[in-house]
Write a protein that holds these residues in place. Structure first.
Motif, short mmCIF file in Angstrom:
data_model
loop_
_atom_site.label_atom_id
_atom_site.label_comp_id
_atom_site.label_asym_id
_atom_site.label_seq_id
_atom_site.Cartn_x
_atom_site.Cartn_y
_atom_site.Cartn_z
N ASP A 108 1.22 -4.31 3.12
CA ASP A 108 -0.03 -4.09 3.86
C ASP A 108 0.04 -2.88 4.80
O ASP A 108 -0.85 -2.69 5.63
N ARG A 118 -8.09 -1.61 9.57
CA ARG A 118 -7.25 -2.17 8.51
C ARG A 118 -5.96 -2.83 9.02
O ARG A 118 -5.45 -3.74 8.39
N LEU A 137 -0.04 1.22 5.81
CA LEU A 137 -1.00 2.27 5.48
C LEU A 137 -0.33 3.64 5.44
O LEU A 137 0.53 3.94 6.26
N ASP A 159 -7.52 3.46 -0.80
CA ASP A 159 -8.48 2.52 -0.25
C ASP A 159 -9.81 3.21 0.03
O ASP A 159 -10.86 2.71 -0.33
N GLN A 176 -3.33 1.91 0.91
CA GLN A 176 -2.79 0.66 1.42
C GLN A 176 -1.90 0.03 0.37
O GLN A 176 -2.21 0.01 -0.80
#
Length: 177
Positions: A142, A39, A144, A162, A176
């Motif tokens: 964006d 990711r 995590l 997610d 996320q």
């Protein structure tokens, strides 16, 4: 316990006897980082490791390219072990060690936005379900938040969830921003 991948791959970590922590197994740590690296890029990333214990999760991140890590742990012996592990691996200059309650620290965090926050709290933590909402404001867009938790805990209704993966009694949930 050892570093799984990256520049420090195969290096063993110290775990003092009598330390009351539940270290993340190599299998779960490898899977957790697989979820992360699918990711986001870890190259130059800023990481926070909550409930850091001996620092294995943060040190694994540094081995994989994380540039700086904040390790937050309430147990002084665990902080000492994390510091010794970082010194042994030669990465202590990339680490900031804090002996503090992780939830309180997260609530008060005022630093730069982070790329990644990892939490491996005690499975019985009363505020477990609050962690995503406390962590997400500390992340860059964006970013995590990844939490290891007991299989009985469910984050399925959280809008930023997610994925959740199961590893026996352990689950890893990824949020996320």
């Amino acid at each position: 316990m050892r570093i799984i991948a990256g520049t420090l791959r195969g290096r063993k970590l110290l775990r003092p006897s009598g330390l009351q922590t539940r270290p993340t197994t190599d299998r779960v740590r490898e899977s957790l980082y697989g979820l992360i690296e699918a990711r986001v890029s870890l190259q130059g990333a800023r990481l926070m490791d909550l409930f850091a214990g001996t620092g294995a999760l943060a040190l694994e991140g540094i081995s994989r390219g994380v540039s700086s890590a904040i390790l937050v742990e309430a147990n002084r012996k665990a902080v000492s072990a994390a510091r010794k592990n970082a010194e042994y691996l030669g990465v202590s200059q990339q680490c900031n060690f804090l002996c503090a309650d992780a939830v309180t620290y997260l609530k008060r965090y005022q630093g730069l936005p982070l790329d990644l926050i990892i939490a491996d709290p005690p499975y019985e933590l009363a505020t477990m379900l609050d962690l995503p909402d406390l962590a997400i404001p500390c992340l860059r867009p964006d970013g995590l938040f990844v939490v290891e938790h007991d299989a009985r805990v469910r984050f399925s209704e959280h809008p930023a969830l997610d994925t959740t993966r199961s590893y026996g009694r352990t689950k890893v949930s990824v949020f996320q921003t």
